[in-house]
Design an enzyme around this catalytic site. Structure first.
Site, short mmCIF file in Angstrom:
data_model
loop_
_atom_site.label_atom_id
_atom_site.label_comp_id
_atom_site.label_asym_id
_atom_site.label_seq_id
_atom_site.Cartn_x
_atom_site.Cartn_y
_atom_site.Cartn_z
CG ASP A 162 -2.17 0.90 0.92
OD1 ASP A 162 -2.10 1.76 0.02
OD2 ASP A 162 -3.19 0.76 1.62
C1 NOJ Z 1 -4.01 3.98 -0.01
C2 NOJ Z 1 -5.15 3.03 0.08
O1 NOJ Z 1 -5.11 2.34 1.31
C3 NOJ Z 1 -5.18 2.03 -1.06
O2 NOJ Z 1 -6.35 1.27 -0.97
C4 NOJ Z 1 -5.07 2.73 -2.37
O3 NOJ Z 1 -5.15 1.80 -3.43
C5 NOJ Z 1 -3.77 3.49 -2.41
N1 NOJ Z 1 -3.75 4.48 -1.33
C6 NOJ Z 1 -3.55 4.20 -3.74
O4 NOJ Z 1 -4.43 5.24 -3.87
#
Ligand code: NOJ
Length: 774
Positions: A300
């Site tokens: 993430d």
């Molecule tokens: C953080 C989020 O937790 C995740 O779900 C997302 O895909 C990414 N940012 C990218 O935006």
């Protein structure tokens, strides 16, 4: 030897595929492996680390007000990223939705890399790109895997046309605590429904597999347990028992992997004390070795970098080395990626270069399979056409119709038949941005249909539709990080006479034949970093509802939400309550279709709806306990049962269940029973029903839940029509993970079977399971 994936390597077949919109690779697995390995053999360690790095590159509209307030390290860093592209040290980019930008940056990537390696473009295509579908929890409420697959196929087609190769979706995290805002992105509380929805989404995104024309890579997220954050507080630690992990939180991930998902995203938080992004057991032993996942894993955002912040890694070099060894192939980075330190980590013998090679192999293989070496660029003209395809809007409208859940309908107030005048009330009724919901960035507000517009368009001649907001939009105490994107923060009218507006709304309601109130949460109150300590209707909405009900005009409450809200007062005082969720681009049109009865609602709740926040988590699949008699009275001040049970949803028709039979009443463990049940539409109109099958294991080597969903089917029946449905109950349904033996078991036992329209179904039968023959 020089191994370029140059146009010369393409075949006529690949060229033919290109003409259809996106290239599918026509190389055999062995051929791909050979070429990828030959390429890796020529790459330097910095180039390898680059392939394993994904950078944010924001080119979305951002509001001027919030630009200044952005944290320094959240700024686009365009120059830094472009410099890395020019050095051939970028594997992937995210957050670019403009096809022209995709082409420009792709050119930099290809020209920057001595090997001509194209970049993968990823994006949060959560519920659509331009055509916005209902939010994922709403799609789950349709209990309609075919519809969900169709919806995500539309999302994939638009994304791929715009140059996006990879969706950071579906989110398959089980969510049992609605204080956690990301409940809106998943399929709710249940692992069986969650797994079915996960599979449908993976199929929708990927089609027959990586490289299918008009499809993208699916990236189920966030492995694992993210939905169980302490107190529902996003990002906070998660402590899950082995039993919950294996029986509840992991099954949707395993199902997504078995459906062929090409990517998996890690989770941010500590899972039982170990950051999920540095957890070798989770990312390698479970994901790869137990489930056989052969795609690539991405962290993430900043989660590798933040292994240091967690107090887990000593520094960024340590963070990078440990993450890649744990099984994180690619780091999603903002600035200062930990993976930029991988060359240093290799030099210091913290990680073997072969470990990097294995990750690079997975990333390059995905690029080849997606046809990127054949067709790295996107056809901008075609993108415009695909994004404007009216067929996509039709899919979104049907999806929104099918996700609506009728929670209550006293006196059959719905559907509305011929009222002379309708008062539409509440700011959410007239908000295009909120109709779309969270986790959407590239939408077209002009083509979004609000509930007010939908009702106006459908009401027709002779029906007067009045509108009054009644109150001003409620606001978060702490702003949302998503408010920085243009059109994302609620528009608060500067001039707003609260008393006068409220009186106007109440008067309008009093003078109308029916009042339709749209109440709920503004879309920036739900989603990531949108946890809440309460489930009350924010702002003055409850007072407004009470004042409108006091006029005596019949009230229809439309709930716009991504989490259950405290509707205790409404459930006793408002005759009709329809959960419309955040219904998307065509939301208002679909809602009008439902409330005027052009289609009957058939959605069902994907979670148990709590009465109040103090009850959470409340789930239908709890164990029986030593004192089941007063399980509904565990608190002295409030019932401990849900306000609406899991699986609940009414219809404009009525369904009866009969003839619950089994093809055999005794099996050995490992064998399968087939359950049959007949569903009859006993009402007067065609409507949909979601037939649900639950089991309970009476005794065994663990206490098992009082009910567990093990089958469901959404069917359409004409008035008076019956259909007999069959559900298999075999090893997959009867096994569970036993925390004492630490293994999957099928017990010698008696299984009760229940069939009906929600998790309180009473029609029952049973069968016995003998010693496992497995
Ligand atoms: C953080 C989020 O937790 C995740 O779900 C997302 O895909 C990414 N940012 C990218 O935006």
């Amino acid at each position: 030897m020089s191994v370029h994936f140059t146009p010369a390597a393409r075949t006529d077949q690949a060229a033919a595929a290109r003409a259809g919109g996106s290239a599918g690779p026509d190389w055999s697995d062995a051929e791909i492996a050979g070429r990828v390995d030959a390429l890796i053999a020529q790459m330097g360690v910095a180039e390898k680390a680059g392939q394993l790095t994904q950078y944010f590159y924001f080119n979305l509209p951002r509001s001027e007000d919030t630009e200044a307030a952005l944290p320094a390290d959240f700024s686009p860093q365009h120059a830094m990223v472009e410099a890395a592209l020019a050095r051939g040290e970028v594997g992937s980019l995210l957050f670019i939705t403009d096809p022209a930008e995709v082409n420009r940056l792709q050119r930099l990537a290809i020209e920057g890399s001595r090997h001509g390696i194209p970049a993968l473009f990823g994006f949060d295509v959560v519920h659509g790109l331009r055509t916005i579908l209902p939010v994922p929890i709403a799609m789950a409420a349709s209990w309609d895997p075919d519809g969900i697959e169709k919806g995500q196929a539309v999302a994939a087609r638009e994304a791929r046309a715009a140059g996006i190769h990879w969706a950071f979706a579906p989110m398959v995290d089980i969510a049992r605590d609605p204080r956690w805002g990301r409940i809106v992105e998943g399929a709710g509380e249940d692992p069986y429904l969650g797994a079915a929805v996960a599979v449908a989404q993976v199929r929708g995104f990927q089609g027959d597999g990586l490289g299918s024309p008009d499809r993208v890579i699916a990236g189920p997220k966030h492995l694992a347990g993210y939905g169980a954050a302490l107190g529902g507080r996003d990002y906070d630690e998660v402590n899950l028992s082995d039993s919950e992990l294996w029986n509840v939180y992991l099954p949707p991930f395993q199902a997504a992997v078995e459906a062929g998902a090409g990517n998996i995203m890690t989770a941010y938080m500590d899972l039982n004390g170990i950051p999920a992004t540095g957890n070798h057991w989770l990312l390698t032993e479970v994901l790869r070795e137990t489930w056989g996942f052969d795609g690539f894993v991405v962290s993430d955002a900043r989660a590798v970098h933040n292994l240091r912040t967690h107090g887990f890694a000593a520094d960024l070099t340590d963070a990078g080395a440990r993450a890649v060894k744990a099984g994180v192939d690619m780091e999603m980075a903002m600035v200062d990626p930990a993976y930029a330190h991988l060359p240093e980590a290799v030099g210091a013998n913290l990680v073997d270069e072969e470990v990097l090679d294995a990750s690079v192999r997975r990333v390059l293989t995905a690029k080849v399979r997606m046809g990127l070496f054949d067709q790295p660029y996107v056809d901008e003209e075609r993108a415009r056409k695909v994004l404007a395809d009216p067929a996509h809007r039709a899919v979104a409208r049907i999806a929104a119709q099918r996700s609506a859940v009728l929670l209550r309908n006293e006196g059959d107030l719905l559907p509305l038949t011929g009222p002379g005048s309708i008062a539409v009330i509440g700011p959410l009724a007239d908000s295009r941005r909120d109709t779309i919901g969270p986790w959407a960035f590239d939408f077209d507000l002009n083509e979004t249909v609000t509930v007010l517009e939908g009702i106006r368009n459908r009401a027709g001649e002779g029906v007067e539709v009045g509108y009054a907001p009644g109150i001003r939009p409620a606001q978060r105490t702490f702003p949302s990080m998503f408010d920085m994107f243009g059109n994302n923060a609620p528009v608060i009218p500067a001039e707003f006479d609260e008393d006068a507006e409220r009186d106007r709304a109440v008067t309008l309601a009093g003078e109308s034949d029916v009042a339709v109130l749209v109440l709920g949460e503004w879309q920036n109150m739900i989603g990531e970093a949108a946890s809440r300590s309460s489930l009350e209707l924010p702002g003055g909405q409850l007072a407004l509802l009470q004042a409108v009900v006091a006029t005596g005009t019949p009230v229809v409450l439309l709930v716009m939400n991504g989490r259950p809200l405290d509707l205790r007062w409404a459930a006793e005082n408002v005759p009709a309550i329809l959960d419309i969720w955040y219904p998307g681009t065509q939301g208002g049109a679909a809602v009008a279709d439902v409330i005027f009865g052009d289609v009957a609602p058939g959605g069902k709740l994907p979670f148990s709806w709590p009465r109040a926040v103090g009850q959470v988590p409340v789930i239908y699949s709890h164990t029986i306990s030593h004192q089941p008699g007063d399980q509904g009275r565990r608190y002295w001040d409030e019932a401990s049962t849900p306000l609406f049970p899991f699986g609940h949803g009414l219809s404009y028709s009525r369904f009866e269940y009969s003839d619950l039979t089994l093809d055999r009443v005794q099996i050995q463990g490992g064998e399968t029973v087939t359950v049959s049940v007949t569903v009859t539409n006993a009402g007067e109109r065609t409507a949909d029903e979601v037939a649900q099958l639950y089991i309970h294991q009476r005794y065994g080597s663990a206490s098992r839940p009082s009910r567990e969903l093990k089958g469901f089917r959404r069917i359409t029946l004409a008035a008076g029509e019956s259909q007999t449905l069959r559900f298999p109950l075999g090893p997959h349904e009867l096994r569970y993970w036993n925390a004492a033996t630490r293994a999957w078991v099928i017990d010698t036992t008696t299984i009760d079977v229940f069939a009906g329209g929600d998790s309180t179904a009473e029609l029952t039968t049973s069968f016995t399971v003998g010693t496992c023959a497995c």
